[in-house]
Design a protein around this motif. Structure first.
Motif, PDB file in Angstrom:
ATOM      1  N   ALA A 192       0.833  -1.206   0.000  1.00 24.89           N
ATOM      2  CA  ALA A 192       0.000   0.000   0.000  1.00 24.89           C
ATOM      3  C   ALA A 192       0.867   1.256   0.000  1.00 24.89           C
ATOM      4  O   ALA A 192       0.563   2.244  -0.679  1.00 24.89           O
ATOM      5  CB  ALA A 192      -0.927  -0.006   1.210  1.00 24.89           C
ATOM      6  N   ILE A 193       1.978   1.218   0.761  1.00 26.29           N
ATOM      7  CA  ILE A 193       2.891   2.370   0.802  1.00 26.29           C
ATOM      8  C   ILE A 193       3.559   2.565  -0.554  1.00 26.29           C
ATOM      9  O   ILE A 193       3.684   3.693  -1.041  1.00 26.29           O
ATOM     10  CB  ILE A 193       3.944   2.167   1.908  1.00 26.29           C
ATOM     11  N   ASP A 194       3.974   1.457  -1.188  1.00 26.66           N
ATOM     12  CA  ASP A 194       4.602   1.561  -2.507  1.00 26.66           C
ATOM     13  C   ASP A 194       3.633   2.143  -3.529  1.00 26.66           C
ATOM     14  O   ASP A 194       4.011   2.969  -4.368  1.00 26.66           O
ATOM     15  CB  ASP A 194       5.085   0.180  -2.973  1.00 26.66           C
ATOM     16  N   ASP A 195       2.373   1.713  -3.456  1.00 29.38           N
ATOM     17  CA  ASP A 195       1.368   2.223  -4.383  1.00 29.38           C
ATOM     18  C   ASP A 195       1.141   3.717  -4.159  1.00 29.38           C
ATOM     19  O   ASP A 195       1.047   4.507  -5.106  1.00 29.38           O
ATOM     20  CB  ASP A 195       0.055   1.455  -4.200  1.00 29.38           C
ATOM     21  N   LEU A 196       1.084   4.109  -2.880  1.00 31.85           N
ATOM     22  CA  LEU A 196       0.881   5.519  -2.553  1.00 31.85           C
ATOM     23  C   LEU A 196       2.081   6.356  -3.000  1.00 31.85           C
ATOM     24  O   LEU A 196       1.921   7.468  -3.530  1.00 31.85           O
ATOM     25  CB  LEU A 196       0.658   5.675  -1.051  1.00 31.85           C
ATOM     26  N   THR A 197       3.293   5.820  -2.804  1.00 29.17           N
ATOM     27  CA  THR A 197       4.502   6.529  -3.230  1.00 29.17           C
ATOM     28  C   THR A 197       4.504   6.743  -4.734  1.00 29.17           C
ATOM     29  O   THR A 197       4.861   7.826  -5.228  1.00 29.17           O
ATOM     30  CB  THR A 197       5.754   5.743  -2.823  1.00 29.17           C
ATOM     31  N   GLN A 198       4.076   5.735  -5.481  1.00 27.30           N
ATOM     32  CA  GLN A 198       4.018   5.857  -6.932  1.00 27.30           C
ATOM     33  C   GLN A 198       3.020   6.936  -7.351  1.00 27.30           C
ATOM     34  O   GLN A 198       3.280   7.745  -8.251  1.00 27.30           O
ATOM     35  CB  GLN A 198       3.634   4.517  -7.564  1.00 27.30           C
ATOM     36  N   ARG A 199       1.874   6.956  -6.673  1.00 25.76           N
ATOM     37  CA  ARG A 199       0.870   7.967  -6.997  1.00 25.76           C
ATOM     38  C   ARG A 199       1.360   9.373  -6.663  1.00 25.76           C
ATOM     39  O   ARG A 199       1.103  10.330  -7.394  1.00 25.76           O
ATOM     40  CB  ARG A 199      -0.438   7.665  -6.272  1.00 25.76           C
ATOM     41  N   ILE A 200       2.092   9.485  -5.532  1.00 28.73           N
ATOM     42  CA  ILE A 200       2.662  10.787  -5.171  1.00 28.73           C
ATOM     43  C   ILE A 200       3.670  11.230  -6.219  1.00 28.73           C
ATOM     44  O   ILE A 200       3.694  12.404  -6.626  1.00 28.73           O
ATOM     45  CB  ILE A 200       3.316  10.718  -3.777  1.00 28.73           C
ATOM     46  N   ASP A 201       4.506  10.296  -6.675  1.00 28.17           N
ATOM     47  CA  ASP A 201       5.488  10.630  -7.708  1.00 28.17           C
ATOM     48  C   ASP A 201       4.795  11.076  -8.988  1.00 28.17           C
ATOM     49  O   ASP A 201       5.223  12.044  -9.642  1.00 28.17           O
ATOM     50  CB  ASP A 201       6.386   9.423  -7.994  1.00 28.17           C
ATOM     51  N   ASP A 202       3.722  10.368  -9.359  1.00 32.28           N
ATOM     52  CA  ASP A 202       2.983  10.737 -10.572  1.00 32.28           C
ATOM     53  C   ASP A 202       2.360  12.124 -10.428  1.00 32.28           C
ATOM     54  O   ASP A 202       2.410  12.939 -11.356  1.00 32.28           O
ATOM     55  CB  ASP A 202       1.886   9.705 -10.852  1.00 32.28           C
ATOM     56  N   LEU A 203       1.777  12.391  -9.257  1.00 32.32           N
ATOM     57  CA  LEU A 203       1.162  13.701  -9.026  1.00 32.32           C
ATOM     58  C   LEU A 203       2.210  14.807  -8.994  1.00 32.32           C
ATOM     59  O   LEU A 203       1.970  15.919  -9.481  1.00 32.32           O
ATOM     60  CB  LEU A 203       0.371  13.685  -7.717  1.00 32.32           C
ATOM     61  N   THR A 204       3.376  14.504  -8.406  1.00 26.63           N
ATOM     62  CA  THR A 204       4.461  15.492  -8.369  1.00 26.63           C
ATOM     63  C   THR A 204       4.926  15.835  -9.771  1.00 26.63           C
ATOM     64  O   THR A 204       5.182  17.004 -10.097  1.00 26.63           O
ATOM     65  CB  THR A 204       5.636  14.957  -7.529  1.00 26.63           C
ATOM     66  N   ALA A 205       5.027  14.818 -10.619  1.00 28.63           N
ATOM     67  CA  ALA A 205       5.444  15.057 -12.004  1.00 28.63           C
ATOM     68  C   ALA A 205       4.396  15.886 -12.743  1.00 28.63           C
ATOM     69  O   ALA A 205       4.732  16.809 -13.495  1.00 28.63           O
ATOM     70  CB  ALA A 205       5.663  13.720 -12.715  1.00 28.63           C
ATOM     71  N   ARG A 206       3.129  15.563 -12.519  1.00 31.70           N
ATOM     72  CA  ARG A 206       2.060  16.331 -13.155  1.00 31.70           C
ATOM     73  C   ARG A 206       2.060  17.775 -12.665  1.00 31.70           C
ATOM     74  O   ARG A 206       1.844  18.711 -13.437  1.00 31.70           O
ATOM     75  CB  ARG A 206       0.707  15.682 -12.867  1.00 31.70           C
TER      76      ARG A 206
END
Length: 320
Positions: free
Chosen positions: A89-103
């Motif tokens: 769950a943490i890895d999934d959340l980290t990936q989403r944060i990275d995607d949002l940061t890039a956006r």
């Protein structure tokens, strides 16, 4: 117990309980009459599913936690498989944060480009500090207090005063014309690549002039439809400075320049001093037939102020 009681005690809907059963997460006993019979263990499992979902763990991923309870552990995360579920769950959340940061970075770049497109000032070159986003407000801005400095304004007539507008015209404040004029007064707008006065965000009511102006821009047609005849912004910045803001933000109305703070002297408007400057405190006047009908002061948050003015106009439309 019946499904309704289970749902009530676990804080979920009966539809959610049936969904958990369809996934095999709950397995109630079937009575001879076909009814499901739930026990305290089912209540505990359902509560656990609900708690894990609130942490952002999908229902389907709660199985290792429930199996941990089924093995007799006191806590659902006492097992290695449950810990792995946390990590997933943490890895999934980290990936989403990275995607949002890039956006977000892409959006900031677009904002930077768009903000300078109509500005006479070039954007920062590579290696320089990027522009400050004056359209977004920090979450922890101090809230201005009502110090009574505008209590005397309602009912006052506008003074005989002429100010320069950004279109080159001269506006007579004592002769604005029939109907309602919205005159929002603010300290100063920021300019890309130019620092605001030191400690600006710590001064109650200082930050937010660009965001406020964008709000009046975006709601300009709504304000006119609600009964405003005209809208002006006013600050002590000179017309050249304001003209850049008008061009960059594509404002459909004119800004008035009052570098000598003549209106403040004529109406005893509130001001404050910082960094060697004396600036207007933020307030808005609704002027009807050249008399101040209503005053907004203090104003917070500034980025929502145009909505407040629009609501007031709607509530007072019968008084036109």
């Amino acid at each position: 117990m019946r499904i309704g009681e289970l749902a009530r005690r676990a804080g979920v809907t009966t539809k959610a309980v049936r969904y958990y059963e369809s996934l095999g997460l709950l397995a109630p006993v079937r009575l001879t009459n076909g009814y499901r019979d739930y026990d305290e263990h089912d209540v505990r499992l359902t509560q656990e599913i609900r708690a894990l979902c609130r942490l952002g763990i999908p229902v389907e991923a709660t199985r290792p936690f429930l199996e941990c309870l089924a093995l007799g552990h006191r806590h659902a995360d006492d097992c290695p498989a449950a810990l792995a579920g946390y990590r997933d769950a943490i890895d999934d959340l980290t990936q989403r944060i990275d995607d949002l940061t890039a956006r977000r970075a892409v959006l900031v770049a677009h904002l930077h480009e768009a903000a300078h497109r109509n500005s006479r000032f070039a954007p920062a070159t590579e290696g320089e500090e990027p522009m400050t986003d004056y359209t977004s407000l920090p979450a922890d801005l101090p809230v201005p207090k009502d110090d009574g400095a505008a209590a005397h304004l309602r009912g006052a007539r506008m003074p005989q005063l002429r100010l320069h507008a950004t279109d080159g015209a001269t506006i007579s404040l004592e002769a604005l014309g029939a109907g309602r004029t919205v005159l929002y007064i603010y300290p100063l707008t920021g300019r890309p690549g130019t620092d605001l006065p030191e400690g600006w965000d710590c001064i109650p009511g200082a930050r937010g002039c660009t965001a406020e102006t964008c709000g009046f821009r975006d709601h300009h047609q709504d304000l006119l439809a609600a009964g405003a005849t005209r809208v002006y912004g006013l600050s002590s910045q000179d017309s050249d400075y304001q003209r850049e803001v008008t061009e960059r933000l594509r404002l459909p109305f004119q800004m008035l320049s009052d570098p000598a703070r003549s209106l403040a002297q004529a109406l005893d408007l509130p001001t404050f001093a910082t960094g060697g400057l004396t600036l207007y405190k933020r307030l808005t006047l609704i002027i009807k037939d050249n008399v101040i009908e209503h005053v907004f002061y203090p104003i917070f948050p500034p980025d929502k102020h145009a909505d407040q003015v629009l609501a007031w106009l709607g509530d007072n439309a019968h008084r036109r």
